[in-house]
Design a protein around this motif. Structure first.
Motif, mmCIF file in Angstrom:
data_model
loop_
_atom_site.group_PDB
_atom_site.id
_atom_site.type_symbol
_atom_site.label_atom_id
_atom_site.label_comp_id
_atom_site.label_asym_id
_atom_site.label_seq_id
_atom_site.Cartn_x
_atom_site.Cartn_y
_atom_site.Cartn_z
ATOM 1 N N VAL A 167 0.839 -1.188 0.000
ATOM 2 C CA VAL A 167 0.000 0.000 0.000
ATOM 3 C C VAL A 167 0.883 1.250 0.000
ATOM 4 C CG1 VAL A 167 -1.521 1.371 1.485
ATOM 5 C CG2 VAL A 167 -2.023 -1.036 1.080
ATOM 6 N N SER A 168 0.486 2.245 -0.792
ATOM 7 C CA SER A 168 1.140 3.548 -0.771
ATOM 8 C C SER A 168 0.073 4.585 -0.430
ATOM 9 C CB SER A 168 1.776 3.855 -2.136
ATOM 10 O OG SER A 168 2.402 5.123 -2.111
ATOM 11 N N LEU A 169 0.142 5.124 0.762
ATOM 12 C CA LEU A 169 -0.893 6.029 1.255
ATOM 13 C C LEU A 169 -0.694 7.443 0.732
ATOM 14 C CD1 LEU A 169 -1.108 4.871 4.987
ATOM 15 C CD2 LEU A 169 -2.598 4.209 3.093
ATOM 16 N N TYR A 181 -5.768 12.291 18.215
ATOM 17 C CA TYR A 181 -6.296 12.994 19.385
ATOM 18 C C TYR A 181 -7.128 14.205 18.992
ATOM 19 C CZ TYR A 181 -6.362 15.865 23.609
ATOM 20 O OH TYR A 181 -6.755 16.638 24.660
ATOM 21 N N SER A 182 -6.655 15.012 18.058
ATOM 22 C CA SER A 182 -7.377 16.242 17.728
ATOM 23 C C SER A 182 -7.510 16.493 16.223
ATOM 24 C CB SER A 182 -6.693 17.454 18.379
ATOM 25 O OG SER A 182 -5.327 17.514 18.033
ATOM 26 N N PHE A 183 -7.115 15.514 15.396
ATOM 27 C CA PHE A 183 -7.255 15.661 13.952
ATOM 28 C C PHE A 183 -7.766 14.360 13.347
ATOM 29 C CE2 PHE A 183 -4.181 18.882 15.067
ATOM 30 C CZ PHE A 183 -4.568 19.977 14.293
ATOM 31 N N ASP A 184 -8.584 14.487 12.298
ATOM 32 C CA ASP A 184 -9.089 13.348 11.544
ATOM 33 C C ASP A 184 -8.495 13.390 10.135
ATOM 34 O OD1 ASP A 184 -10.662 12.647 13.727
ATOM 35 O OD2 ASP A 184 -12.401 13.760 12.975
ATOM 36 N N TYR A 185 -7.896 12.274 9.733
ATOM 37 C CA TYR A 185 -7.286 12.163 8.411
ATOM 38 C C TYR A 185 -8.081 11.187 7.545
ATOM 39 C CZ TYR A 185 -2.939 14.346 10.116
ATOM 40 O OH TYR A 185 -2.009 15.203 10.636
ATOM 41 N N VAL A 186 -8.001 11.395 6.244
ATOM 42 C CA VAL A 186 -8.474 10.422 5.254
ATOM 43 C C VAL A 186 -7.372 10.241 4.226
ATOM 44 C CG1 VAL A 186 -10.222 9.820 3.533
ATOM 45 C CG2 VAL A 186 -10.887 11.136 5.578
ATOM 46 N N PHE A 187 -7.048 8.993 3.933
ATOM 47 C CA PHE A 187 -6.045 8.651 2.933
ATOM 48 C C PHE A 187 -6.677 7.747 1.884
ATOM 49 C CE2 PHE A 187 -3.746 9.456 6.840
ATOM 50 C CZ PHE A 187 -2.600 10.140 6.435
ATOM 51 N N ASN A 188 -6.142 7.777 0.667
ATOM 52 C CA ASN A 188 -6.440 6.712 -0.282
ATOM 53 C C ASN A 188 -5.155 5.955 -0.563
ATOM 54 O OD1 ASN A 188 -5.026 8.323 -2.029
ATOM 55 N ND2 ASN A 188 -6.736 8.745 -3.408
ATOM 56 N N TYR A 189 -5.276 4.871 -1.360
ATOM 57 C CA TYR A 189 -4.087 4.041 -1.591
ATOM 58 C C TYR A 189 -4.206 3.340 -2.934
ATOM 59 C CZ TYR A 189 -7.428 0.598 0.226
ATOM 60 O OH TYR A 189 -8.562 -0.169 0.442
ATOM 61 N N TYR A 234 3.791 9.394 13.722
ATOM 62 C CA TYR A 234 3.880 8.886 12.358
ATOM 63 C C TYR A 234 2.853 7.788 12.113
ATOM 64 C CZ TYR A 234 8.430 11.217 12.247
ATOM 65 O OH TYR A 234 9.434 12.151 12.296
ATOM 66 N N LEU A 235 2.505 7.639 10.851
ATOM 67 C CA LEU A 235 1.732 6.509 10.358
ATOM 68 C C LEU A 235 2.704 5.632 9.587
ATOM 69 C CD1 LEU A 235 -1.343 5.778 10.479
ATOM 70 C CD2 LEU A 235 -1.499 6.660 8.132
ATOM 71 N N TYR A 236 2.648 4.315 9.807
ATOM 72 C CA TYR A 236 3.563 3.393 9.145
ATOM 73 C C TYR A 236 2.797 2.386 8.290
ATOM 74 C CZ TYR A 236 7.395 4.973 12.133
ATOM 75 O OH TYR A 236 8.353 5.728 12.777
ATOM 76 N N VAL A 237 3.393 2.049 7.154
ATOM 77 C CA VAL A 237 2.962 0.904 6.362
ATOM 78 C C VAL A 237 4.011 -0.182 6.568
ATOM 79 C CG1 VAL A 237 2.461 -0.001 4.063
ATOM 80 C CG2 VAL A 237 1.798 2.343 4.654
ATOM 81 N N VAL A 238 3.560 -1.359 7.010
ATOM 82 C CA VAL A 238 4.450 -2.475 7.328
ATOM 83 C C VAL A 238 4.106 -3.656 6.430
ATOM 84 C CG1 VAL A 238 5.151 -4.114 9.127
ATOM 85 C CG2 VAL A 238 4.681 -1.724 9.731
ATOM 86 N N ASP A 239 5.113 -4.275 5.836
ATOM 87 C CA ASP A 239 4.910 -5.485 5.042
ATOM 88 C C ASP A 239 4.474 -6.614 5.975
ATOM 89 O OD1 ASP A 239 5.031 -7.669 3.354
ATOM 90 O OD2 ASP A 239 7.217 -7.725 3.262
ATOM 91 N N GLN A 254 6.719 2.448 4.530
ATOM 92 C CA GLN A 254 6.318 3.844 4.333
ATOM 93 C C GLN A 254 6.116 4.497 5.689
ATOM 94 O OE1 GLN A 254 2.655 4.535 2.128
ATOM 95 N NE2 GLN A 254 3.140 6.676 1.747
ATOM 96 N N LYS A 255 6.486 5.782 5.763
ATOM 97 C CA LYS A 255 6.400 6.551 7.003
ATOM 98 C C LYS A 255 5.797 7.906 6.683
ATOM 99 C CE LYS A 255 9.561 8.376 10.572
ATOM 100 N NZ LYS A 255 10.987 8.388 10.998
ATOM 101 N N ILE A 256 4.689 8.240 7.352
ATOM 102 C CA ILE A 256 3.975 9.495 7.088
ATOM 103 C C ILE A 256 3.843 10.271 8.393
ATOM 104 C CG2 ILE A 256 1.797 10.520 6.311
ATOM 105 C CD1 ILE A 256 1.378 8.024 4.602
ATOM 106 N N TRP A 257 4.264 11.522 8.378
ATOM 107 C CA TRP A 257 4.158 12.360 9.577
ATOM 108 C C TRP A 257 2.710 12.766 9.814
ATOM 109 C CZ3 TRP A 257 2.638 17.547 10.053
ATOM 110 C CH2 TRP A 257 2.835 18.109 11.325
ATOM 111 N N LEU A 258 2.287 12.714 11.087
ATOM 112 C CA LEU A 258 0.956 13.152 11.501
ATOM 113 C C LEU A 258 1.090 14.276 12.523
ATOM 114 C CD1 LEU A 258 -0.803 9.700 12.106
ATOM 115 C CD2 LEU A 258 -0.935 11.118 10.054
ATOM 116 N N LYS A 259 0.057 15.095 12.620
ATOM 117 C CA LYS A 259 0.065 16.194 13.587
ATOM 118 C C LYS A 259 -0.086 15.678 15.018
ATOM 119 C CE LYS A 259 -1.807 19.701 10.448
ATOM 120 N NZ LYS A 259 -2.880 20.701 10.229
ATOM 121 N N LYS A 260 -0.818 14.581 15.169
ATOM 122 C CA LYS A 260 -1.002 13.941 16.471
ATOM 123 C C LYS A 260 -0.934 12.431 16.280
ATOM 124 C CE LYS A 260 -1.811 17.583 19.079
ATOM 125 N NZ LYS A 260 -0.977 17.946 20.245
ATOM 126 N N ALA A 261 -0.729 11.710 17.379
ATOM 127 C CA ALA A 261 -0.606 10.254 17.291
ATOM 128 C C ALA A 261 -1.943 9.620 16.927
ATOM 129 C CB ALA A 261 -0.104 9.684 18.612
#
Length: 307
Positions: free
Chosen positions: A92-94, A299-307, A263-268, A276-283
């Motif tokens: 996956v590539s977010l 904690y205080s932000f909602d994200y949406v990703f596609n892949y 960070y958000l991680y993609v792990v095989d 893959q490693k993606i920085w987030l504003k909160k955990a």
């Protein structure tokens, strides 16, 4: 003349300092390289992953029967034990679609607004005794975690959704902290469980903002072959202290805290390697896939990703 001598001395000293500065930079660079490459990889275990595998029932199950014969798993490699990765498997590539601030306490509204299903159920049991703490519905099973506190799951039972029959029972006592570490805040509990075929993916974390209590050897995911009760791989530490999601060949998880970057991680999922490693504003807290999109609640932000 004095000014000339002073200038000459300054130039000589500068020339003498340059090699030492270069050597210092080389040492720093070598240290960084050694840090990033010290994680040893082991042979692939592709034959251990059976997507359509079904567990055999072990016997009748009672939620409050603590006499089940638990399999005590050996301590993992807390520094990480990853396998060689087959790069032909697409991961996956977010890609981030949106990020919006939330109301912090509006979790239920987030689930409802996005049509997401809650996958964790809480047991309100007395503390300081081994009692059922959480239930996760995954892979066609109900997974029950047990521990003295909600933050310290030390046992896991895999049962049928009606809680009449159990298939596996594991004791994760040896996963709680590396040997020799005495700090209470170093204790790591079972945080989340996902099952796919014969593989149980488990996230472990110390529930504290101070990871130094475990010498930062916490926040990892393990893959367990439930046919053989073998730990196939363990991610490097500080990879996951959130829920995990499986998409195709990838595990999505997140790590961070108030005192660390998030960070958000993609792990095989076949090797345990981070791809893959993606920085987030909160955990991240909740990570849920639906309709080709990944919804990440922090904690205080909602994200949406596609892949």
């Amino acid at each position: 003349m004095n000014n000339y001598l002073k200038t000459t001395m300054i130039l000589i000293l500068a020339c003498l300092m340059i090699p030492s500065q270069v050597n210092a930079q080389k040492r720093k660079s070598q240290k960084r390289r050694s840090t990033t490459t010290r994680l040893k990889t082991y042979p692939q275990r592709d034959d251990a992953f059976l997507r359509d595998y079904k567990l055999e029932p072990m016997g009748a199950f009672d939620l409050h029967d603590y006499s089940i014969n638990y399999v005590t798993l050996p301590a993992p490699n807390f520094h990480g034990h990853v396998l060689q990765r087959d790069t032909r498997r697409k991961q996956v590539s977010l890609r981030q679609l949106s990020c919006r601030e939330n109301g912090i306490t509006d979790d239920d509204e987030w689930f409802e607004r996005n049509g997401l299903q809650q996958f964790r159920y809480f047991y309100d049991e007395p503390r300081q005794e081994i009692r059922p703490r959480f239930r996760f519905d995954t892979g066609g099973y109900a997974v029950i975690t047990y521990g003295p506190y909600h933050a310290e799951g030390v046992r896991v039972v895999v049962a049928d959704p009606s809680l009449q029959t159990y298939y596996k029972a594991y004791n994760f006592e040896n996963f709680r902290m590396p040997a020799g570490i005495k700090e209470p805040c170093g204790i790591a509990g079972v945080d989340h469980v996902k099952i796919e075929g014969n593989i149980m993916y488990v996230s472990h974390q110390a529930y504290t903002e101070y990871k130094s209590g475990s010498e930062e050897l916490t926040g990892f995911v393990t893959a367990i072959d439930m046919r053989t009760d073998e730990v196939l791989w363990t991610t490097e530490p500080k990879t996951c202290n959130s829920y995990i999601e499986i998409i195709g060949n990838s595990i999505i998880c997140g790590y961070g805290s108030s005192f660390e970057s998030d960070y958000l991680y993609v792990v095989d999922k076949y090797s345990g390697q981070r791809v893959q490693k993606i920085w987030l504003k909160k955990a991240s807290e909740y990570i849920i896939e639906k309709g080709g999109k990944l919804y990440v609640r922090t904690y205080s932000f909602d994200y949406v990703f596609n892949y």
